[in-house]
Design an enzyme around this catalytic site. Structure first.
Site, mmCIF file in Angstrom:
data_model
loop_
_atom_site.group_PDB
_atom_site.id
_atom_site.type_symbol
_atom_site.label_atom_id
_atom_site.label_comp_id
_atom_site.label_asym_id
_atom_site.label_seq_id
_atom_site.Cartn_x
_atom_site.Cartn_y
_atom_site.Cartn_z
ATOM 1 N N GLU A 92 3.101 20.958 -11.805
ATOM 2 C CA GLU A 92 1.823 21.365 -12.402
ATOM 3 C C GLU A 92 0.732 20.360 -12.048
ATOM 4 O O GLU A 92 0.998 19.160 -11.965
ATOM 5 C CB GLU A 92 1.892 21.448 -13.931
ATOM 6 N N LYS A 124 -1.806 17.708 -12.698
ATOM 7 C CA LYS A 124 -1.798 16.751 -13.803
ATOM 8 C C LYS A 124 -3.212 16.581 -14.334
ATOM 9 O O LYS A 124 -4.074 16.017 -13.654
ATOM 10 C CB LYS A 124 -1.248 15.415 -13.313
ATOM 11 N N ASP A 170 -6.347 15.189 -16.204
ATOM 12 C CA ASP A 170 -6.740 13.822 -16.511
ATOM 13 C C ASP A 170 -7.511 13.828 -17.827
ATOM 14 O O ASP A 170 -8.734 13.826 -17.857
ATOM 15 C CB ASP A 170 -7.615 13.285 -15.376
ATOM 16 N N TYR A 183 1.337 22.320 -22.450
ATOM 17 C CA TYR A 183 2.332 22.409 -21.381
ATOM 18 C C TYR A 183 3.778 22.164 -21.795
ATOM 19 O O TYR A 183 4.666 22.261 -20.960
ATOM 20 C CB TYR A 183 1.959 21.516 -20.205
ATOM 21 N N LYS A 243 0.859 11.039 -8.040
ATOM 22 C CA LYS A 243 -0.603 10.873 -8.067
ATOM 23 C C LYS A 243 -1.227 11.119 -6.696
ATOM 24 O O LYS A 243 -0.595 10.884 -5.674
ATOM 25 C CB LYS A 243 -0.943 9.445 -8.510
ATOM 26 N N CYS A 280 -17.838 -20.201 18.574
ATOM 27 C CA CYS A 280 -17.242 -18.895 18.872
ATOM 28 C C CYS A 280 -15.761 -19.085 19.221
ATOM 29 O O CYS A 280 -15.425 -19.891 20.097
ATOM 30 C CB CYS A 280 -17.976 -18.240 20.032
ATOM 31 N N CYS A 287 -15.464 -18.146 23.187
ATOM 32 C CA CYS A 287 -16.053 -18.896 24.305
ATOM 33 C C CYS A 287 -16.470 -20.324 23.926
ATOM 34 O O CYS A 287 -17.039 -21.034 24.755
ATOM 35 C CB CYS A 287 -17.250 -18.138 24.860
ATOM 36 N N CYS A 338 -22.596 -15.070 18.262
ATOM 37 C CA CYS A 338 -22.338 -15.818 19.485
ATOM 38 C C CYS A 338 -23.467 -15.468 20.448
ATOM 39 O O CYS A 338 -23.678 -14.300 20.749
ATOM 40 C CB CYS A 338 -20.982 -15.403 20.066
ATOM 41 N N CYS A 348 -19.696 -14.209 26.957
ATOM 42 C CA CYS A 348 -18.526 -14.448 26.098
ATOM 43 C C CYS A 348 -17.498 -13.341 26.335
ATOM 44 O O CYS A 348 -17.825 -12.156 26.331
ATOM 45 C CB CYS A 348 -18.956 -14.463 24.635
HETATM 46 S S1 IVH Z 1 4.337 18.242 -18.497
HETATM 47 C C1 IVH Z 1 8.372 16.985 -20.960
HETATM 48 N N1 IVH Z 1 2.104 18.943 -17.485
HETATM 49 O O1 IVH Z 1 0.721 13.421 -17.727
HETATM 50 C C2 IVH Z 1 6.970 16.501 -20.756
HETATM 51 N N2 IVH Z 1 2.218 16.792 -18.404
HETATM 52 O O2 IVH Z 1 2.840 10.674 -17.328
HETATM 53 C C3 IVH Z 1 6.182 17.539 -20.058
HETATM 54 N N3 IVH Z 1 0.096 15.553 -18.263
HETATM 55 O O3 IVH Z 1 1.544 11.810 -20.349
HETATM 56 C C4 IVH Z 1 4.907 17.015 -19.548
HETATM 57 N N4 IVH Z 1 -1.042 17.132 -17.299
HETATM 58 O O4 IVH Z 1 0.886 14.024 -21.050
HETATM 59 C C5 IVH Z 1 2.749 17.966 -18.091
HETATM 60 N N5 IVH Z 1 0.179 19.787 -16.569
HETATM 61 C C6 IVH Z 1 0.823 18.800 -17.156
HETATM 62 C C7 IVH Z 1 0.199 17.585 -17.471
HETATM 63 C C8 IVH Z 1 0.937 16.595 -18.098
HETATM 64 C C9 IVH Z 1 -1.094 15.918 -17.779
HETATM 65 C C10 IVH Z 1 0.339 14.217 -18.812
HETATM 66 C C11 IVH Z 1 1.442 14.083 -19.800
HETATM 67 C C12 IVH Z 1 2.027 12.731 -19.480
HETATM 68 C C13 IVH Z 1 1.428 12.347 -18.191
HETATM 69 C C14 IVH Z 1 2.451 11.967 -17.162
#
Ligand code: IVH
Length: 661
Positions: free
Chosen positions: A114, A116, A118, A223, A310, A404, A407, A422, A427
């Site tokens: 998935e 991730k 932020d 999630y 990441k 230099c 040279c 230089c 050179c």
């Molecule tokens: S799944 C069993 N899905 O990213 C745990 N985590 O270190 C299932 N995070 O702190 C986690 N987006 O809180 C999952 N789409 C996503 C996420 C997600 C962000 C966070 C999660 C965790 C960190 C990974």
């Protein structure tokens, strides 16, 4: 050796903890998240190799921050973990190997991937279908009760159809648009803007006044399900969540059969992350089968069954192993940091520019130091920050040479400038630089004449000026053939074939200080011949678009130098001619191009060079002033925007046709 490792681990722990404290408690950011991630990764890798040095206070063993005192604490039965980070295929393959060692052969592994988000991790508890508790991660076991604030998030249901007790987890995020709006307002009110949407989301949820939270238009994707409902896979959790009425990110996720598929998916999101309304910083990759996930257990702060893959770091931490002095073709002396190789933006780098002596002073850099190296845009990587905290005492002070290194001439520096030069036109290093420039793609574009051959020729006195290249005969190169990628005959052919080139490239090849491809093109457009440029005075030169006093002076001086004029005469004598680029001018000149996606036959950098050398411009962003959008494979959001505005879109083949015209 082990003592060194132990000391390094100790210092890394202190440094990371210091910056985490600044970040989480004081809301201060002294180093970027990328740099902090990079420090954490070094610590993680060291601890993996030397587990005897892991201590319970290591940042790798601790989850998140500390619950703030002014919130009511929530103690949970199931720790809210976070995952370890990975940054490369190698990291992921190692993760897979470590896991496989702990599993049996018939444990079938699939990966649920998935984007991730932020944002800020949250946990929601429902009883009799009603949201009764919302909390932050805190230190994992104890979180902060932020129910009132969470209730202001519209996408979180206050009531669901499932009546048993249910605990779920997800991420609260702020959309990019909202973030920009909030930051504008902050700046208008005289506050410093938030560093990133994550900070703002976190700040908004950890608010005492939920009215403020509600003004911030947060969003949340859910999630995972903590409660045991008999769900067998992570994928199933997502479908159940959807059924219960939660907003999930299902449609962006993918079940992958192996690491190749994971990386296809990763590459896709890296290219298309801009199309999402919120920031993502990588993928979360989980072993889909919940039994296997559980069986793998946890280490330190993280379950083994999941990992945060990441996106490439824009900055990374590495060691400055040495400082070398580079002599450029214009004589500029540039100190260059020789790095312990490190990956930035997906590419391994081993050198970073230090610009000049003043910059080394500003950084307080010593040889042997640990430093943050980064790359702003597509330019050469540079050293951004030094960590004196990580010194061992073996670091060495750097002294800028006064002569230099090539040279031995005494270096010079006008009072008001920072760059030492230089002054010797003969050179060796300067000459090599000039030759390299002369044969480069934007200049005479001579294939097969690499730096090794050039160096050898200069050493043996076969070449003294670039014009001498045109006098070379096959027999001259034959003894050097092992250096060359191409045969001697082919190299001579290549050189002879380039005796006639476009005027702008001819000007660029001269290596005039401050005259790049764009200025060369502008000069070629304004003047008909070298003779005409020679006759122009500084004022006339300054009237040309984008040419300021410094560039004008540099052009004027170059053409009024006796040696340079001898060089021009030699080129003419060898039969080198240039032609005005009239015909091509009509298609490319003054047109602005945007590139998106990957092309098969040429890199983005090469495409850019071609466009500029033909008189066009390249922009990085879409606007209505763009003439052509060149679209390769897997185009990014620029493509969508271009469609939206109705810009002219061409594919790779059409672009190549335009060039060949
Ligand atoms: S799944 C069993 N899905 O990213 C745990 N985590 O270190 C299932 N995070 O702190 C986690 N987006 O809180 C999952 N789409 C996503 C996420 C997600 C962000 C966070 C999660 C965790 C960190 C990974």
């Amino acid at each position: 050796m082990n003592e060194d490792v132990k000391n390094r681990i100790e210092k890394l722990k202190n440094l990371i903890n210091h910056h985490r404290y600044l970040y989480h408690v004081l809301d201060k950011e002294e180093i970027s998240e990328s740099a902090l991630d990079s420090l954490k990764k070094e610590l993680f890798d060291l601890e993996l190799k030397f587990p005897q040095y892991i201590t319970s206070d290591s940042p790798t063993q601790r989850i998140g921050g500390k619950p703030l005192d002014f919130f009511e604490k929530v103690k949970r039965n199931q720790i809210m973990y976070s995952f370890n980070d990975a940054f490369s295929r190698e990291d992921m393959d190692n993760w897979e190997k470590r896991n496989k060692k702990l599993l049996s052969d018939d444990d079938y592994i699939e990966y649920y991937c998935e984007p991730k988000l932020d944002g800020l991790a949250i946990e929601l508890t429902y009883e009799n279908g009603i949201l009764v508790l919302g909390s932050t991660r805190g230190d994992g076991r104890v979180g902060e009760n932020v129910t009132q604030n969470i209730k202001t998030i519209e996408s979180i249901p206050l009531k669901i159809s499932f009546m048993d007790k249910l605990i779920v987890r997800g991420e609260a995020v702020i959309n990019k648009k909202e973030f920009e709006g909030a930051n504008k307002e902050r700046v208008a009110n005289g506050f410093t803007p938030y560093a990133n949407p994550r900070n703002l989301a976190a700040g908004s949820i950890r608010q005492l006044d939920s009215k403020i939270t509600s003004e911030r238009k947060l969003d949340a994707d859910i999630y995972s399900i903590v409660t045991d409902l008999g769900q067998k896979t992570h994928e199933e959790e997502h479908s159940l969540l959807k059924e219960f009425g939660f907003k999930t990110n299902n449609k962006y996720n993918k079940l992958c059969k192996n690491m190749d598929e994971v990386f296809d998916f990763y590459n896709y999101w890296q290219e298309n992350r801009d199309s999402l309304p919120y920031e993502i910083d990588g993928l979360v990759v989980l072993i889909n089968n919940n039994n296997i996930f559980k069986k793998l257990g946890t280490t330190g702060k993280s379950p083994r069954g999941g990992i945060a893959l990441k996106f490439p770091l824009k900055e990374a931490v590495t060691i400055i192993e040495d400082i070398e002095i580079q002599v450029g073709r214009t004589g500029a002396i540039t100190p260059v940091a020789i790095l312990k190789p490190v990956t930035i933006n997906g590419a391994v780098i081993s050198r970073a520019t230090l610009h000049n002596e003043k910059e080394i002073e500003r950084l307080g850099l010593k040889i042997g130091d640990t430093a943050v190296v980064g790359r702003a845009g597509d330019v050469i990587p540079e050293v951004m920050k030094v960590f004196p905290e990580l010194r061992t005492g073996k670091e060495k002070e750097f002294v800028m040479p006064k002569i230099c290194p090539s040279c031995n001439c005494e270096l010079v520096k006008p009072e008001q400038e920072v760059v030492w030069r230089c002054p010797n036109n003969n050179c060796f290093k300067r000459k090599i630089g000039w030759f390299k420039h002369f044969v480069s793609r934007g200049a005479f574009d001579i294939e097969g004449v690499g730096p090794k051959i050039l160096e050898k020729f200069l050493e043996e006195g076969l070449l003294s000026l670039p014009s001498d290249l045109f006098t070379l005969k096959e027999g001259d190169i034959l003894p050097l053939e092992r250096f060359a990628e191409k045969s001697a005959q082919k190299i001579i052919e290549n050189i002879q074939n380039k005796k006639s080139i476009p005027f702008s490239r001819f000007i660029y090849s001269l290596g005039i200080r401050n005259v790049g491809q764009k200025t060369s093109y502008d000069l070629a457009k304004r003047f008909n011949s070298i003779e005409e440029i020679k006759q122009a005075n500084v004022e006339e030169l300054e009237q040309i678009n984008d040419i300021g006093p410094i560039v004008a002076k540099s052009i004027f001086e170059w053409f009024n130098d006796k040696e340079n004029n001898l060089f021009l005469e030699k080129l003419e004598k060898e039969g080198v001619v240039y032609y005005k680029e009239e015909t091509i001018k009509n298609i490319f000149s003054d047109k602005v191009f945007v590139l998106t996606g990957t092309m098969q036959s040429l890199s983005r950098e090469l495409a850019r060079e071609r466009i500029i050398s033909l008189g066009g411009n390249v922009s990085n962003s879409i606007s209505k002033n763009i003439d052509y959008v060149i679209v390769g494979e897997n185009p990014g959001q620029k493509y969508d925007k271009a469609l939206e505005i109705g810009l002219k879109i061409i594919n790779e083949n059409e672009f190549i046709k335009m060039i060949n015209q």
